[in-house]
Write a protein that holds these residues in place. Structure first.
Motif, PDB file in Angstrom:
ATOM      1  N   PHE A 162       0.822  -1.203   0.000  1.00  0.00           N
ATOM      2  CA  PHE A 162       0.000   0.000   0.000  1.00  0.00           C
ATOM      3  C   PHE A 162       0.859   1.258   0.000  1.00  0.00           C
ATOM      4  O   PHE A 162       0.604   2.206  -0.751  1.00  0.00           O
ATOM      5  CB  PHE A 162      -0.926  -0.014   1.220  1.00  0.00           C
ATOM      6  CG  PHE A 162      -1.765   1.217   1.374  1.00  0.00           C
ATOM      7  CD1 PHE A 162      -2.654   1.611   0.377  1.00  0.00           C
ATOM      8  CD2 PHE A 162      -1.687   1.997   2.530  1.00  0.00           C
ATOM      9  CE1 PHE A 162      -3.441   2.754   0.512  1.00  0.00           C
ATOM     10  CE2 PHE A 162      -2.466   3.135   2.677  1.00  0.00           C
ATOM     11  CZ  PHE A 162      -3.340   3.508   1.664  1.00  0.00           C
ATOM     12  N   VAL A 163       1.895   1.268   0.819  1.00  0.00           N
ATOM     13  CA  VAL A 163       2.769   2.446   0.907  1.00  0.00           C
ATOM     14  C   VAL A 163       3.471   2.695  -0.425  1.00  0.00           C
ATOM     15  O   VAL A 163       3.607   3.842  -0.873  1.00  0.00           O
ATOM     16  CB  VAL A 163       3.778   2.277   2.063  1.00  0.00           C
ATOM     17  CG1 VAL A 163       4.899   3.304   1.960  1.00  0.00           C
ATOM     18  CG2 VAL A 163       3.061   2.402   3.405  1.00  0.00           C
ATOM     19  N   GLU A 164       3.912   1.625  -1.074  1.00  0.00           N
ATOM     20  CA  GLU A 164       4.567   1.792  -2.378  1.00  0.00           C
ATOM     21  C   GLU A 164       3.591   2.363  -3.395  1.00  0.00           C
ATOM     22  O   GLU A 164       3.940   3.208  -4.213  1.00  0.00           O
ATOM     23  CB  GLU A 164       5.129   0.446  -2.870  1.00  0.00           C
ATOM     24  CG  GLU A 164       6.314  -0.054  -2.068  1.00  0.00           C
ATOM     25  CD  GLU A 164       7.428   0.997  -1.948  1.00  0.00           C
ATOM     26  OE1 GLU A 164       7.847   1.535  -3.004  1.00  0.00           O
ATOM     27  OE2 GLU A 164       7.857   1.288  -0.820  1.00  0.00           O
ATOM     28  N   ASP A 165       2.347   1.888  -3.359  1.00  0.00           N
ATOM     29  CA  ASP A 165       1.348   2.375  -4.305  1.00  0.00           C
ATOM     30  C   ASP A 165       0.980   3.832  -4.030  1.00  0.00           C
ATOM     31  O   ASP A 165       0.685   4.591  -4.953  1.00  0.00           O
ATOM     32  CB  ASP A 165       0.099   1.491  -4.221  1.00  0.00           C
ATOM     33  CG  ASP A 165      -0.740   1.557  -5.488  1.00  0.00           C
ATOM     34  OD1 ASP A 165      -0.154   1.570  -6.580  1.00  0.00           O
ATOM     35  OD2 ASP A 165      -1.976   1.624  -5.380  1.00  0.00           O
ATOM     36  N   PHE A 201       8.420   4.482  13.323  1.00  0.00           N
ATOM     37  CA  PHE A 201       7.793   5.712  12.843  1.00  0.00           C
ATOM     38  C   PHE A 201       8.678   6.937  13.049  1.00  0.00           C
ATOM     39  O   PHE A 201       8.472   7.969  12.420  1.00  0.00           O
ATOM     40  CB  PHE A 201       6.456   5.939  13.548  1.00  0.00           C
ATOM     41  CG  PHE A 201       5.344   5.082  13.034  1.00  0.00           C
ATOM     42  CD1 PHE A 201       5.179   4.868  11.677  1.00  0.00           C
ATOM     43  CD2 PHE A 201       4.443   4.488  13.906  1.00  0.00           C
ATOM     44  CE1 PHE A 201       4.144   4.077  11.194  1.00  0.00           C
ATOM     45  CE2 PHE A 201       3.403   3.702  13.431  1.00  0.00           C
ATOM     46  CZ  PHE A 201       3.255   3.494  12.076  1.00  0.00           C
ATOM     47  N   SER A 202       9.642   6.845  13.957  1.00  0.00           N
ATOM     48  CA  SER A 202      10.507   7.987  14.254  1.00  0.00           C
ATOM     49  C   SER A 202      11.684   8.073  13.298  1.00  0.00           C
ATOM     50  O   SER A 202      12.478   9.005  13.359  1.00  0.00           O
ATOM     51  CB  SER A 202      11.043   7.874  15.688  1.00  0.00           C
ATOM     52  OG  SER A 202       9.976   7.901  16.603  1.00  0.00           O
ATOM     53  N   GLU A 211       6.601  -1.667   6.179  1.00  0.00           N
ATOM     54  CA  GLU A 211       6.595  -0.778   5.016  1.00  0.00           C
ATOM     55  C   GLU A 211       7.821   0.143   5.032  1.00  0.00           C
ATOM     56  O   GLU A 211       8.413   0.408   6.069  1.00  0.00           O
ATOM     57  CB  GLU A 211       5.304   0.054   4.993  1.00  0.00           C
ATOM     58  CG  GLU A 211       5.206   1.127   6.066  1.00  0.00           C
ATOM     59  CD  GLU A 211       4.884   0.591   7.449  1.00  0.00           C
ATOM     60  OE1 GLU A 211       5.077   1.342   8.430  1.00  0.00           O
ATOM     61  OE2 GLU A 211       4.450  -0.566   7.560  1.00  0.00           O
ATOM     62  N   ASN A 212       8.150   0.644   3.858  1.00  0.00           N
ATOM     63  CA  ASN A 212       9.262   1.590   3.705  1.00  0.00           C
ATOM     64  C   ASN A 212       8.667   3.004   3.723  1.00  0.00           C
ATOM     65  O   ASN A 212       8.278   3.550   2.710  1.00  0.00           O
ATOM     66  CB  ASN A 212       9.993   1.310   2.385  1.00  0.00           C
ATOM     67  CG  ASN A 212      11.190   2.226   2.193  1.00  0.00           C
ATOM     68  OD1 ASN A 212      11.687   2.819   3.160  1.00  0.00           O
ATOM     69  ND2 ASN A 212      11.636   2.364   0.960  1.00  0.00           N
ATOM     70  N   THR A 217      -9.682   1.007  14.610  1.00  0.00           N
ATOM     71  CA  THR A 217      -8.637   0.641  13.657  1.00  0.00           C
ATOM     72  C   THR A 217      -7.852  -0.521  14.259  1.00  0.00           C
ATOM     73  O   THR A 217      -7.599  -0.564  15.459  1.00  0.00           O
ATOM     74  CB  THR A 217      -7.705   1.832  13.376  1.00  0.00           C
ATOM     75  OG1 THR A 217      -8.502   2.963  12.980  1.00  0.00           O
ATOM     76  CG2 THR A 217      -6.717   1.503  12.266  1.00  0.00           C
ATOM     77  N   PHE A 218      -7.474  -1.468  13.407  1.00  0.00           N
ATOM     78  CA  PHE A 218      -6.798  -2.692  13.829  1.00  0.00           C
ATOM     79  C   PHE A 218      -5.452  -2.797  13.126  1.00  0.00           C
ATOM     80  O   PHE A 218      -5.265  -2.273  12.031  1.00  0.00           O
ATOM     81  CB  PHE A 218      -7.655  -3.915  13.483  1.00  0.00           C
ATOM     82  CG  PHE A 218      -9.048  -3.853  14.036  1.00  0.00           C
ATOM     83  CD1 PHE A 218      -9.390  -4.546  15.185  1.00  0.00           C
ATOM     84  CD2 PHE A 218     -10.038  -3.099  13.407  1.00  0.00           C
ATOM     85  CE1 PHE A 218     -10.678  -4.487  15.707  1.00  0.00           C
ATOM     86  CE2 PHE A 218     -11.328  -3.018  13.918  1.00  0.00           C
ATOM     87  CZ  PHE A 218     -11.639  -3.719  15.071  1.00  0.00           C
ATOM     88  N   TYR A 219      -4.542  -3.516  13.769  1.00  0.00           N
ATOM     89  CA  TYR A 219      -3.186  -3.634  13.221  1.00  0.00           C
ATOM     90  C   TYR A 219      -2.676  -5.049  13.458  1.00  0.00           C
ATOM     91  O   TYR A 219      -2.971  -5.671  14.484  1.00  0.00           O
ATOM     92  CB  TYR A 219      -2.230  -2.656  13.916  1.00  0.00           C
ATOM     93  CG  TYR A 219      -2.733  -1.232  13.992  1.00  0.00           C
ATOM     94  CD1 TYR A 219      -2.347  -0.282  13.047  1.00  0.00           C
ATOM     95  CD2 TYR A 219      -3.610  -0.834  15.015  1.00  0.00           C
ATOM     96  CE1 TYR A 219      -2.817   1.026  13.122  1.00  0.00           C
ATOM     97  CE2 TYR A 219      -4.084   0.467  15.087  1.00  0.00           C
ATOM     98  CZ  TYR A 219      -3.680   1.396  14.139  1.00  0.00           C
ATOM     99  OH  TYR A 219      -4.157   2.688  14.211  1.00  0.00           O
ATOM    100  N   THR A 220      -1.887  -5.533  12.508  1.00  0.00           N
ATOM    101  CA  THR A 220      -1.046  -6.694  12.790  1.00  0.00           C
ATOM    102  C   THR A 220       0.391  -6.235  12.562  1.00  0.00           C
ATOM    103  O   THR A 220       0.663  -5.422  11.675  1.00  0.00           O
ATOM    104  CB  THR A 220      -1.350  -7.902  11.880  1.00  0.00           C
ATOM    105  OG1 THR A 220      -0.752  -7.700  10.585  1.00  0.00           O
ATOM    106  CG2 THR A 220      -2.842  -8.132  11.726  1.00  0.00           C
ATOM    107  N   SER A 221       1.285  -6.736  13.387  1.00  0.00           N
ATOM    108  CA  SER A 221       2.681  -6.293  13.270  1.00  0.00           C
ATOM    109  C   SER A 221       3.618  -7.316  13.908  1.00  0.00           C
ATOM    110  O   SER A 221       3.241  -8.013  14.853  1.00  0.00           O
ATOM    111  CB  SER A 221       2.861  -4.937  13.965  1.00  0.00           C
ATOM    112  OG  SER A 221       4.184  -4.468  13.807  1.00  0.00           O
TER     113      SER A 221
END
Length: 319
Positions: A207-210, A281-282, A242-243, A266-270
């Motif tokens: 998604f981030v690349e797109d 994120f920093s 993601e990059n 909102t839900f997350y898997t990591s």
């Protein structure tokens, strides 16, 4: 499989109202238990009415037999896939009429329900097979008992939502690669879609690349972001893999999360726990260490999730 009544009729000699073959077929139909039940239900239904509606009665019996030996919806031999003929009778002024109607079978209704459920769930870059397969928590528990606590948390969350409506708080599934986090989130989406909730699941790395290409398509970008803001249930799958760049972090992800705070879960898997995700994120590929930017995005995640630790062995790639 029985031949069609039309084929039988074509084979009968012309010029005779009722041939021996037709009489034989009528005798066979009258002896059918299904026709006997029909006549018990409608006592005015006489031989003459059945004779005049031979094709309808024949289809009624044939389709009942087909359903009794159902070969599956995709191979349904009935005229109208997933439907069978039902007969009813009515007498008026001494005249008996036979009526037929098509009724959907249980398998057809189940498929319709499943299609409606799937239509409520959108996916970005997630393998469609992951969304379309059947979901069994027994299966995931039996393959690894270490997941029992995580599965319990997810079941309780589903129950809370069904009982009390959409929650403000989502879930954050953390655990090693291949422990079933995505599967559990797809299960949650599927179960809550049954209740009528819409959902979007997004595989973050792709998604981030797109998004980087969508920078040049503002209309499409706005449509995508709005969908993620408004959907009842939003899942970011594999968060942290993601990059990132500052624009995606601050103007896309930040805008989506800012809108959903205190509105929708909102839900997350990591593979990262929350503290490690904050470090991710920093630091972005272009502008180095930005602690306050990382803290800011985490302020939109940490207070609004219940953490679920998904333990167990890596099952990815195993048969």
């Amino acid at each position: 499989m029985m031949e069609s009544m039309g084929d039988l009729l074509k084979a009968w000699p012309s010029g005779k109202a009722i041939t021996e073959q037709a009489e034989l077929k009528l005798t066979e139909l009258l002896a059918e238990p299904l026709v006997e039940k029909l006549r018990l239900k409608y006592p005015d239904l006489d031989d003459q009415t059945i004779r005049l509606n031979l094709n309808r009665v024949y289809q009624y019996v044939t389709e009942y037999r087909n359903c009794t030996n159902c070969p599956g919806l995709d191979n349904c031999p009935n005229d109208f896939e997933g439907h069978y003929t039902l007969l009813s009778s009515e007498s008026l002024n001494g005249l008996t009429q036979l009526y037929d109607r098509k009724v959907a079978c249980k398998k057809f209704n189940a498929r319709q329900t499943e299609d409606q459920i799937r239509s409520r769930v959108r996916s970005f870059y997630i393998d469609e097979k992951a969304l379309q397969r059947g979901y069994s928590l027994d299966e995931i528990l039996e393959s690894d008992r270490e997941r029992t606590k995580a599965v319990g948390q997810i079941l309780r969350y589903i129950d809370r939502t069904k009982e009390n409506g959409l929650q403000e708080e989502g879930l954050y599934l953390a655990g090693r690669f291949g422990t079933g986090k995505t599967y559990l989130m797809c299960y949650l989406l599927h179960e809550l879609a049954k209740t009528g909730y819409s959902g979007v699941i997004v595989y973050m790395p792709d998604f981030v690349e797109d998004l980087k290409s969508l920078m040049h398509e503002p209309g499409k970008l706005k449509e995508t972001v709005e969908m993620m803001k408004e959907t009842d249930l939003l899942i970011f799958d594999d968060m942290g893999a993601e990059n990132l760049n500052p624009w995606v972090r601050d103007h896309v992800l930040g805008a989506i999360l800012n809108y959903r705070m205190q509105r929708k879960p909102t839900f997350y898997t990591s593979n990262y726990e929350l503290d490690a995700l904050e470090q991710h994120f920093s630091f972005t590929s272009k502008d180095g260490d930005e602690l306050h930017k990382g803290q800011r995005i985490m302020d939109r995640i940490r207070p609004y999730v219940e953490v679920v630790m998904v333990k167990g062995e890596n099952k990815r790639g195993r048969k």
